[in-house]
Design a protein around this motif. Structure first.
Motif, PDB file in Angstrom:
ATOM      1  N   GLY A 178      92.370  41.108  52.179  1.00 44.17           N
ATOM      2  CA  GLY A 178      91.157  40.156  51.678  1.00 44.17           C
ATOM      3  C   GLY A 178      89.674  40.606  51.876  1.00 44.17           C
ATOM      4  N   ALA A 179      89.627  41.698  52.669  1.00 37.90           N
ATOM      5  CA  ALA A 179      88.164  42.449  52.769  1.00 37.90           C
ATOM      6  C   ALA A 179      87.923  43.132  51.370  1.00 37.90           C
ATOM      7  N   TYR A 180      88.899  43.817  50.986  1.00 39.20           N
ATOM      8  CA  TYR A 180      88.963  44.262  49.489  1.00 39.20           C
ATOM      9  C   TYR A 180      88.738  43.389  48.609  1.00 39.20           C
ATOM     10  N   ALA A 181      89.283  42.332  48.492  1.00 36.54           N
ATOM     11  CA  ALA A 181      89.057  41.151  47.392  1.00 36.54           C
ATOM     12  C   ALA A 181      87.450  40.797  47.490  1.00 36.54           C
ATOM     13  N   CYS A 182      86.844  40.510  48.899  1.00 35.43           N
ATOM     14  CA  CYS A 182      85.387  40.280  49.085  1.00 35.43           C
ATOM     15  C   CYS A 182      84.737  41.187  48.420  1.00 35.43           C
ATOM     16  N   PHE A 183      84.781  42.743  48.898  1.00 37.17           N
ATOM     17  CA  PHE A 183      84.002  43.594  48.106  1.00 37.17           C
ATOM     18  C   PHE A 183      84.044  43.501  46.790  1.00 37.17           C
ATOM     19  N   GLY A 184      85.322  43.471  46.045  1.00 34.98           N
ATOM     20  CA  GLY A 184      85.447  43.477  44.723  1.00 34.98           C
ATOM     21  C   GLY A 184      84.679  42.312  44.198  1.00 34.98           C
ATOM     22  N   LEU A 185      84.656  41.071  44.900  1.00 35.32           N
ATOM     23  CA  LEU A 185      83.866  40.037  44.260  1.00 35.32           C
ATOM     24  C   LEU A 185      82.432  40.366  44.439  1.00 35.32           C
ATOM     25  N   CYS A 186      81.948  41.066  45.355  1.00 33.09           N
ATOM     26  CA  CYS A 186      80.425  41.467  45.376  1.00 33.09           C
ATOM     27  C   CYS A 186      80.272  42.514  44.425  1.00 33.09           C
ATOM     28  N   ALA A 187      81.024  43.339  44.183  1.00 35.08           N
ATOM     29  CA  ALA A 187      80.907  44.462  43.178  1.00 35.08           C
ATOM     30  C   ALA A 187      80.772  43.647  41.705  1.00 35.08           C
ATOM     31  N   ALA A 188      81.687  42.785  41.443  1.00 35.24           N
ATOM     32  CA  ALA A 188      81.621  42.072  40.103  1.00 35.24           C
ATOM     33  C   ALA A 188      80.374  41.310  39.985  1.00 35.24           C
ATOM     34  N   ALA A 189      79.832  40.750  41.230  1.00 36.79           N
ATOM     35  CA  ALA A 189      78.503  39.959  40.774  1.00 36.79           C
ATOM     36  C   ALA A 189      77.474  40.550  40.866  1.00 36.79           C
ATOM     37  N   VAL A 190      77.365  41.827  41.578  1.00 37.17           N
ATOM     38  CA  VAL A 190      76.202  42.853  41.240  1.00 37.17           C
ATOM     39  C   VAL A 190      76.301  43.465  39.686  1.00 37.17           C
ATOM     40  N   ALA A 191      77.616  43.780  39.244  1.00 39.20           N
ATOM     41  CA  ALA A 191      77.636  44.351  38.092  1.00 39.20           C
ATOM     42  C   ALA A 191      77.357  43.172  36.756  1.00 39.20           C
ATOM     43  N   TYR A 192      77.518  41.943  37.233  1.00 39.23           N
ATOM     44  CA  TYR A 192      77.324  40.863  36.254  1.00 39.23           C
ATOM     45  C   TYR A 192      75.722  40.694  36.091  1.00 39.23           C
ATOM     46  N   GLY A 193      75.023  40.761  37.382  1.00 38.19           N
ATOM     47  CA  GLY A 193      73.778  40.820  37.355  1.00 38.19           C
ATOM     48  C   GLY A 193      72.912  41.914  36.783  1.00 38.19           C
ATOM     49  N   ILE A 194      73.274  43.135  36.819  1.00 38.54           N
ATOM     50  CA  ILE A 194      72.877  44.221  35.848  1.00 38.54           C
ATOM     51  C   ILE A 194      73.082  44.015  34.547  1.00 38.54           C
ATOM     52  N   TYR A 195      74.451  43.523  34.277  1.00 39.21           N
ATOM     53  CA  TYR A 195      74.553  42.930  32.758  1.00 39.21           C
ATOM     54  C   TYR A 195      73.657  41.803  32.218  1.00 39.21           C
ATOM     55  N   LEU A 196      73.217  41.022  32.970  1.00 41.45           N
ATOM     56  CA  LEU A 196      72.283  39.897  32.545  1.00 41.45           C
ATOM     57  C   LEU A 196      70.711  40.627  32.267  1.00 41.45           C
ATOM     58  N   ILE A 197      70.707  41.558  33.340  1.00 41.61           N
ATOM     59  CA  ILE A 197      69.268  42.205  33.123  1.00 41.61           C
ATOM     60  C   ILE A 197      69.165  42.897  31.948  1.00 41.61           C
ATOM     61  N   ALA A 198      70.126  43.703  31.572  1.00 52.55           N
ATOM     62  CA  ALA A 198      70.014  44.403  30.813  1.00 52.55           C
ATOM     63  C   ALA A 198      70.385  44.052  29.191  1.00 52.55           C
ATOM     64  N   ALA A 199      71.018  42.723  29.384  1.00 48.34           N
ATOM     65  CA  ALA A 199      71.435  42.392  27.952  1.00 48.34           C
ATOM     66  C   ALA A 199      70.026  41.561  27.482  1.00 48.34           C
TER      67      ALA A 199
END
Length: 70
Positions: free
Chosen positions: A49-70
């Motif tokens: 569950g912890a790894y899933a939470c950290f993966g979700l956080c990483a995905a949210a950060v990556a999506y935010g960077i994608y939104l900024i760069a696009a």
């Protein structure tokens, strides 16, 4: 210059909600990764569950960077 206060309020609300949610998920990840080592099967579940939470956080950060760069 006119300010669209409704749009500004929406951006503020979504940003606040996303920040609180992301901090909450990260906190759950920290709690899960610090599970008691003598728990056996429940420790494995907590770590997964912890790894899933950290993966979700990483995905949210990556999506935010994608939104900024696009």
């Amino acid at each position: 210059m006119d300010i669209d206060w409704a749009a500004l309020g929406q951006v503020f609300g979504v940003s606040l909600g996303a920040t609180v949610a992301l901090v909450g998920v990260f906190t759950l990840g920290i709690l899960g990764s610090s599970a008691d080592k003598s728990g056996g099967g429940s420790t494995v579940l907590a770590r997964t569950g912890a790894y899933a939470c950290f993966g979700l956080c990483a995905a949210a950060v990556a999506y935010g960077i994608y939104l900024i760069a696009a």
